[in-house]
Design a protein around this motif. Structure first.
Motif, PDB file in Angstrom:
ATOM      1  N   ALA A   6     -89.529  20.180  26.011  1.00 13.67           N
ATOM      2  CA  ALA A   6     -90.209  21.482  25.980  1.00 13.67           C
ATOM      3  C   ALA A   6     -91.715  21.417  26.157  1.00 13.67           C
ATOM      4  N   VAL A  64     -94.397  32.572  23.998  1.00 18.19           N
ATOM      5  CA  VAL A  64     -93.237  31.653  24.223  1.00 18.19           C
ATOM      6  C   VAL A  64     -93.501  31.466  25.938  1.00 18.19           C
ATOM      7  N   CYS A  87     -91.946  22.099  18.611  1.00 22.31           N
ATOM      8  CA  CYS A  87     -91.414  22.295  19.832  1.00 22.31           C
ATOM      9  C   CYS A  87     -91.002  20.958  20.443  1.00 22.31           C
ATOM     10  N   PRO A  88     -89.649  20.654  20.886  1.00 23.04           N
ATOM     11  CA  PRO A  88     -89.239  19.324  20.927  1.00 23.04           C
ATOM     12  C   PRO A  88     -89.865  18.831  22.105  1.00 23.04           C
ATOM     13  N   CYS A 123     -89.350  26.591  27.612  1.00 25.08           N
ATOM     14  CA  CYS A 123     -88.606  26.743  26.501  1.00 25.08           C
ATOM     15  C   CYS A 123     -87.251  26.325  26.658  1.00 25.08           C
ATOM     16  N   ILE A 124     -86.726  25.708  25.886  1.00 22.75           N
ATOM     17  CA  ILE A 124     -85.231  24.917  26.202  1.00 22.75           C
ATOM     18  C   ILE A 124     -84.071  25.524  25.306  1.00 22.75           C
ATOM     19  N   LYS A 125     -84.666  26.747  24.672  1.00 25.09           N
ATOM     20  CA  LYS A 125     -83.736  27.583  23.757  1.00 25.09           C
ATOM     21  C   LYS A 125     -82.981  26.592  22.769  1.00 25.09           C
ATOM     22  N   CYS A 126     -83.591  26.133  22.091  1.00 23.64           N
ATOM     23  CA  CYS A 126     -83.090  25.325  20.915  1.00 23.64           C
ATOM     24  C   CYS A 126     -81.820  25.984  20.427  1.00 23.64           C
ATOM     25  N   ARG A 140     -85.874  34.659  16.389  1.00 24.42           N
ATOM     26  CA  ARG A 140     -85.058  34.983  17.911  1.00 24.42           C
ATOM     27  C   ARG A 140     -83.835  35.773  17.854  1.00 24.42           C
ATOM     28  N   ALA A 179     -83.749  27.881  15.894  1.00 26.94           N
ATOM     29  CA  ALA A 179     -84.488  27.008  16.427  1.00 26.94           C
ATOM     30  C   ALA A 179     -85.743  26.541  15.801  1.00 26.94           C
ATOM     31  N   PRO A 180     -86.399  25.404  16.110  1.00 31.99           N
ATOM     32  CA  PRO A 180     -87.560  24.855  15.232  1.00 31.99           C
ATOM     33  C   PRO A 180     -88.694  25.883  14.809  1.00 31.99           C
ATOM     34  N   CYS A 181     -88.813  26.426  16.037  1.00 30.36           N
ATOM     35  CA  CYS A 181     -90.125  27.371  16.020  1.00 30.36           C
ATOM     36  C   CYS A 181     -89.873  28.435  14.733  1.00 30.36           C
ATOM     37  N   ALA A 196     -93.415  24.845  24.467  1.00 29.34           N
ATOM     38  CA  ALA A 196     -93.220  26.114  25.097  1.00 29.34           C
ATOM     39  C   ALA A 196     -93.909  27.193  24.128  1.00 29.34           C
ATOM     40  N   ILE A 197     -94.074  26.859  22.984  1.00 29.80           N
ATOM     41  CA  ILE A 197     -94.413  28.154  22.193  1.00 29.80           C
ATOM     42  C   ILE A 197     -96.013  27.391  21.840  1.00 29.80           C
TER      43      ILE A 197
HETATM   44  S1  SF4 Z   1     -86.917  27.310  21.205  1.00 33.05           S
HETATM   45 FE1  SF4 Z   1     -88.914  27.305  19.890  1.00 33.05          FE
HETATM   46  S2  SF4 Z   1     -88.777  25.224  19.691  1.00 33.05           S
HETATM   47 FE2  SF4 Z   1     -87.414  25.305  20.945  1.00 33.05          FE
HETATM   48  S3  SF4 Z   1     -88.360  24.865  22.949  1.00 33.05           S
HETATM   49 FE3  SF4 Z   1     -88.259  27.134  22.843  1.00 33.05          FE
HETATM   50  S4  SF4 Z   1     -90.198  27.483  21.920  1.00 33.05           S
HETATM   51 FE4  SF4 Z   1     -89.916  25.407  21.546  1.00 33.05          FE
END
Ligand code: SF4
Ligand SMILES: Cc1cc2nc3c(=O)[nH]c(=O)nc-3n(C[C@H](O)[C@H](O)[C@H](O)COP(=O)(O)OP(=O)(O)OC[C@H]3O[C@@H](n4cnc5c(N)ncnc54)[C@H](O)[C@@H]3O)c2cc1C
Ligand code: SF4
Ligand code: SF4
Ligand code: SF4
Lengths: 699, 310, 188
Positions: A263, A293, A259-260, A298-301, A335, A322-324, A278-279
């Motif tokens: 977040a 999550v 998670c960045p 969460c910034i919804k990468c 996602r 997203a990275p997660c 966020a996760i």
């Molecule tokens: S999309 Fe995934 S990696 Fe990005 S902020 Fe949300 S939970 Fe974290």
């Protein structure tokens, strides 16, 4: 026995030792009672509820002397069932019984006015007799009980209640609002008394809950509504959206670190002393060990927001994930599929409910006098995390102000020198015993301060430790030993609360206290100040109580039916309470209460059916005009308007829900509702008797 | 309380206050009074003379005798503002404390309020609880604003470190005051006011500790001086301040006067000049030092010269 | 009682104090509550107030916490000669930190009011009252020179220069407890 038989009333007057006879001239009341219409026998006795006392009544019934019984004694609240049973045993319908309260409402209230008390007792007896002449026989009802129980809250109390019931063969639905069970105990390092490691004793129990065939574990869930009553509660539980496919998630934790930074939010489990993504999985021993999550964080990468859209493609044609979801080895964090933010609604049918939603500790920011903005001023719960092996510093005692530095270095894989404290100061009763916040004593903080001080001093003998107490409260088995041990270890115990903390320029703190034993103000320069902040009810407890139809007391904790005799019951039958939701307490007491609540639920549900008194209201359809006034008045929602054969709407009362409170009976403008056991005629006869006193109405 | 709000709003519009002097300022430190009279017209604030005002009453007088009498004397002063639809403004913490404590008591106790008005009726007055007493520091901070202050000054205080002394009655009991610091144990208003003049005004450990003035000093000067000494030493040690600035006339007298005594007795080996904030502001605006900062015991020539460096 | 030199006995005979209260038919707690210390019965002797009190810090004997305890025990005579209540700077830091909302400051001042009734009042306070009555200013020095020096008129626009206002103030004061007590001459 038929109803048209002429009443032959027996009046039995109790002395209640001196309790009644001390103020009421029992003999005079007896003589008077003989003059009342339809009274055929009058007797008085030292204790009517004793075996020989009851036998007097039974014998008169068996002899055919009497067919209605009036006992003038203490109070129906405790004794009505006893005398009803005596009537029933002797072959009389037990609703041919009426009680005259001449103790609680007469002798006790007028202890110093003997004559007036006697006069009042006569009036009360006369009224009871007037009603007894009009009594009708009634039959008990039975309801079927669902042998399933819902436990709300998965802390140590909820866990024990669930396990005891499940082991006894009951199906249990354990509803926990956070993603894992364990509650506050999971955050603790070691626990008094005996200083066992909290995780070591708690984790096996959590696993047992998860694996128990009789337990349906609903984490990340909250109760939305409750209908019905004892034996048959219909519950709707909201399973919140986890945004992770739990069937696939193995709890590997691969997603946690990706998670960045934007977040990242304060980690609840570490009481805000570190950050989580966020996760997240709440803590390493979580049960179930699954990720969720936190959508607020969460910034919804990559615009990946669960709306059901396929991922956009990069220039090279690869999907932008997203990275997660990218790192998740099982596809659980995927996602792409649409996920309903409202989660899922589950319906349960249970016979009983146990509420064990625990507590929260007060935040330090209320206490401006203690420099709450300073990183080295922490709550005792933060201290638990600081010394716990699963805490932000992995159990190494460092200054809290150094944690960010340590975590940063850890992330980079570097070694770093961090400052360790030389002095730690505890301050008691922060927010407890305080008119501005909570007037009660939080009960566990004296002990946990001693515990923490002792653990610290034994591990780091060079530490200087001060504890400011108003007074030390250690009233439990093996508790005062902690106090004596602390003194022996050289921990400086100061009787007197601190009045302020003033930060020093070098990250240390000046604690201003007072030593009542020496009678002088004292000052301590300390590296860490630990505030024993109050235990308070969860902020959502009031709302939950309203949903359940149970009460909270002035302090906001759940209210028991009777502090001494029914400590785990509530005013609503079938709903029990346990643990810190009922009031501040330690683990031993929380567990004991949980087991008591489980046992109470078992003894309630085990017979499978339950007797209910027929003293409920009934609508006379002939008289009902269908005005509907009664419908919203019923506090138990037992009344509805239903269409009759003639097409007209009439009111109908559900006998399973009616509690016989009589609100509808009093309100009905057409006098169409009868409350059995308290009919118009019966109650009017009582009122007339009192109103026309001392004249006795003839009919 | 609703109506009291209205008074505040009106006062804000016109920015007019009744200049409440008290006793220490007009008779002991009239240079503070003069500074007030100089700075506010520059800042667009009109001052009313509040003709006929008296002692607030200070703690050792009516508050020590009887609550109703205390409130009646306070209410007569407050009436002088209320009659004109304005609030009072003071540069003395004791006045600020006594007047607002009294008002708070009256507002929360209808019986007390009516007893007081019975007394006031004898002189043809009536107090409704509308007018209150504002603190000069809050008026400058909130009503005038830091920007306006910055614009008004001729000299800035570069390289000057100030130790601030807001004083107890500026902070506690926070319940009774019309304006409150967000954290009454970590006051920032006076620090920001000083910073607006270009100075540094750092935190120091004993910033909120009592200076020992007032009843303590009149009862036992020796004991009182131990508190000033502790405070001054902390200021010296921790932030080595060039100047102490207070918004209370009592603190001003104590820190200025007691400091010199301690030095003469050989109990202190340094000296830090002391100014009331209104004096400092007046100096920065370029007013005559003789008039706005002419009375002191601990020498202030050096710092004044530094300020008016040109 | 074993008398110590300061007037407060070394051993407090609480029974004797209780007996005295009963004989004189006055409960000290009630007296000080009447004088404004309504909440002192909620005190739990935690010491927060003493931890921050300047009086305790410089070594006065009967600062807030201890004074409250003394009153709760029924002490009064023992305290009449003590200067502590008169040293209270009314800083109210105690009020701000007291977890029981006792307002110890009110207790200090209620004791002053109680002492005044017994004419146990410091000379300086009498002087302040006299000045207040005579000029409308408790701290009244003829600072005329200083005022002139800084360019101000000799007299401030207060009761000092406004006869009617001074008369008004006197009218008020004459109708208060101050007059009933007769602590200062209030003839004109
Ligand atoms: S999309 Fe995934 S990696 Fe990005 S902020 Fe949300 S939970 Fe974290
Ligand atoms: C700093 C500190 C140290 C302590 N040390 C000790 C010690 O050494 N020894 C000791 O015996 N005791 C100690 N205690 C006390 C101990 O923590 C408690 O006695 C114990 O945790 C109470 O358990 P509980 O199950 O009642 O509540 P909790 O542990 O609070 O569990 C309640 C659970 O209910 C859940 N919940 C809340 N609301 C809802 C809802 N609406 N719906 C669904 N679920 C909900 C919560 O998420 C939580 O999981 C300490 C307490 C503190 C503050
Ligand atoms: S347990 Fe001890 S520290 Fe906690 S509120 Fe009670 S007395 Fe205070
Ligand atoms: S702080 Fe309040 S409760 Fe504590 S000793 Fe002082 S007056 Fe009593
Ligand atoms: S108000 Fe008085 S009693 Fe309270 S802390 Fe200040 S000096 Fe002490």
């Amino acid at each position: 026995m038929s109803n048209d038989e002429k009443p032959r009333i027996g009046v039995y007057i109790c002395h209640c030792g001196e309790n009644i006879a001390g103020a009421v001239d029992v003999k005079a009341v007896a003589e008077f009672a003989k003059t009342l219409p339809d009274v055929v026998v009058v007797r008085d006795y030292l204790f009517m509820c004793s075996d020989p006392g009851q036998e007097l009544i039974k014998q008169d019934i068996r002899d055919g002397l009497v067919n209605r019984v009036v006992v003038a004694a203490c109070t129906p609240r405790t004794h009505e069932p006893i005398f009803r049973k005596a009537c029933e045993d002797a072959g009389l319908n037990k609703y041919y019984f009426e009680m005259a309260n001449i103790r609680d409402q007469c002798s006790w209230a007028h202890w110093h006015e003997k004559e007036k008390a006697t006069e009042k007792a006569k009036a009360i007896v006369a009224a009871a007799v007037a009603k007894a002449r009009l009594l009708e026989p009634l039959e008990d009802r039975y309801i079927e009980l669902t042998k399933e129980v819902m436990v709300i809250g998965g802390g140590i109390a909820g866990i024990f209640a669930a396990l005891d019931l499940a082991n006894a063969g009951f199906k249990v639905h354990l509803v926990e609002k956070s993603p894992s069970i364990g509650g506050n105990m999971a955050k603790l390092d070691k626990t008094f008394p005996t200083n066992d490691c909290s995780a070591c004793i708690l984790t096996p129990l959590m696993v047992e809950v998860a694996n128990h065939p009789n337990i349906n574990l609903l984490t990340y869930s909250e109760v939305e509504s409750v209908e019905g009553s004892v034996g048959n509660f219909k519950v709707k539980v909201r399973k919140k959206q986890t945004y992770v496919d739990w069937d696939k998630c193995t709890g590997c934790g691969a997603c946690l670190d990706v998670c960045p930074p934007k977040a990242r939010v304060p980690d609840e489990f570490n009481e805000g002393m570190s950050l989580r993504g966020a996760i997240y999985i709440p803590f390493p021993q979580a049960v179930p060990k699954k990720a969720v999550v936190d959508m607020d964080a969460c910034i919804k990468c990559g615009g990946r927001d669960f709306s059901g859209k396929e991922p956009r493609l990069s220039k090279s044609g690869k999907p932008i994930l997203a990275p997660c979801e990218k790192v998740c080895p099982t596809g659980a964090a995927d996602r792409t599929p649409y996920r309903d933010p409202n989660g899922e609604l589950v319906e349960l049918n249970v016979g009983a409910i146990i509420v064990a939603t625990g507590y929260k500790v007060m935040d330090k920011h209320h206490f401006k006098e203690f420099a709450p903005e300073h990183p080295n001023v922490i709550t005792a719960m933060q201290m638990e995390r600081l010394i716990s092996a699963t805490g932000p510093s992995e159990g190494k005692l460092i200054k809290p102000s150094e944690i960010p530095k340590l975590l940063e270095a850890k992330k980079k894989g570097e070694k770093v020198e961090v400052e360790k404290p030389h002095t730690i100061t505890f301050i008691s009763c922060v927010g407890s015993r305080d008119n501005r916040y909570h007037t009660y004593c939080s009960r566990v903080c004296c002990m946990y301060m001693l515990k923490q001080a002792m653990i610290l001093k034994e591990k780091y003998p060079d530490l200087d430790i001060y504890i400011f107490f108003i007074d030390v409260r250690t009233p439990g088995k093996d508790f005062d030993e902690y106090y004596m041990r602390c003194r022996q270890l050289g921990i400086k115990i100061i009787k007197g609360r601190a009045g302020g903390i003033q930060p020093l320029p070098d990250d240390r703190l000046l604690v201003k206290g007072y030593d009542a034993e020496i009678g002088k103000p004292v000052e301590v320069v300390t590296d860490i100040a630990v505030l024993a902040t109050a235990i308070e009810p969860n902020p959502t407890l009031k709302e939950l109580a309203r949903t359940l139809g149970i009460n909270v007391g002035a302090e906001g904790f759940l209210k028991e039916r009777h502090t001494k005799l029914y400590p785990v019951d509530t005013m609503t039958e079938g709903i029990f309470i346990a643990g810190c939701a009922q009031g501040p307490k330690d683990i031993p007491d929380s567990v004991a209460q949980a087991k008591a609540a489980a046992a109470s639920a078992m003894s309630l549900l085990d017979p499978g059916k339950m007797t209910v008194e027929p003293l409920i209201s009934e609508v006379n359809k002939e008289k009902c005009t269908g005005c509907g006034i009664c419908v919203p008045l019923c506090p138990y929602g037992a009344i509805s308007l239903v269409e009759c054969e003639d097409g007209k709407k009439k009111s109908e009362i559900n006998p399973a829900l009616c509690k016989g409170c009589g609100v509808c009976t009093a309100a009905c403008p057409s006098k169409a509702i009868t409350l059995h056991g308290f009919t118009y005629d019966q109650v009017l006869a009582q009122i007339k008797t009192i109103a026309r006193w001392p004249e006795i109405p003839a009919e | 309380m609703m109506e009291a709000e209205v008074v505040e709003k009106d006062a804000e519009k016109k920015l007019k206050f009744g200049l409440f002097l008290g006793c220490n300022i007009p008779f002991n430190r009239p240079d503070v009074e003069q500074a007030m009279r100089k700075i506010f017209p520059v800042l667009g604030v009109e001052l009313d003379e509040l003709k006929g005002q008296s002692c607030c009453p200070t703690w050792g007088t009516m508050p020590s005798i009887d609550i109703t009498a205390w409130c009646a004397v306070a209410a007569r002063n407050l009436c002088l503002g209320e009659e004109k639809g304005i609030d009072l403004m003071t540069a003395c913490n004791s006045c600020y404390g006594s007047l607002n404590e009294a008002r708070h008591k009256m507002l929360n106790n209808p019986k007390l309020m009516s007893d007081v008005n019975e007394l006031l009726a004898k002189i043809g007055k009536r107090y409704e609880g509308k007018a209150k007493c504002r603190h000069v520091a809050w008026v400058l901070y909130k009503d005038v604003g830091l920007e306006k202050i910055k614009e008004s000054i001729k000299y800035t205080l570069d390289d000057i470190t100030i130790a601030v002394q807001p004083g107890c009655h500026f902070l506690w009991p926070s319940e009774v005051y019309p304006d409150k610091e967000e954290d009454p144990f970590n006051p920032v208003v006076l620090r920001e006011l000083c910073e607006a003049l270009g100075a540094e005004a750092p935190y120091y450990t004993r910033l909120i500790d009592c200076c020992g003035m007032g009843a303590l000093r009149s009862t036992d000067p020796e004991k009182s001086f131990t508190l000033v000494k502790e405070k001054l030493e902390n200021i010296k040690e921790e932030i080595d301040a060039d100047l102490i600035v207070t918004t209370c006339s009592s603190c001003l007298i104590q820190l200025d006067d007691a400091q010199e005594r301690l030095r003469k007795e050989g109990k202190l080996n340094f000296s830090i000049p002391v100014l009331h904030y209104v004096q400092l502001l007046a100096l920065c605006m370029g007013f005559e030092p003789e008039q706005v900062a002419g009375i002191c015991v601990t020498p202030r020539d050096e710092i004044i010269n530094r300020i008016i460096k040109g | 009682m074993i008398e110590s030199e300061e007037g407060v006995p070394n051993v407090l005979n609480l029974s004797e104090i209780a007996e005295r209260e009963r004989e004189e038919d006055e409960r000290v707690v009630e007296i000080v509550r009447e004088f404004g210390a309504e909440n002192l019965i909620y005190c739990m002797q935690c010491g927060s107030c003493a931890a921050v009190c300047p009086l305790a810090r410089v070594g006065f004997e009967w600062y807030n916490k201890k004074l409250i305890k003394a009153l709760l025990l029924g002490m009064k005579e023992e305290l009449l000669d003590d200067p502590t209540p008169w040293a209270c700077v009314a800083c109210n830091r105690c009020t701000e930190v007291c977890p029981r909302q006792v307002s110890p400051f009110e207790v200090m001042f209620a004791v002053r009011r109680m002492m005044v009734e017994e004419f146990a009042i410091p000379t300086l306070a009498i002087e302040g009252l006299r000045a207040l009555y005579e000029y409308g200013h408790a701290v009244y020095m003829t600072g005329r020179e200083a005022r002139k020096k800084v360019g101000l008129p000799e007299k401030p626009p207060s009761t000092d220069s406004d006869e009617q206002a001074l008369k008004d103030l006197k009218t008020i004061l004459k109708n208060t407890k101050l007059a009933k007590l007769g602590l200062i001459p209030m003839n004109d």
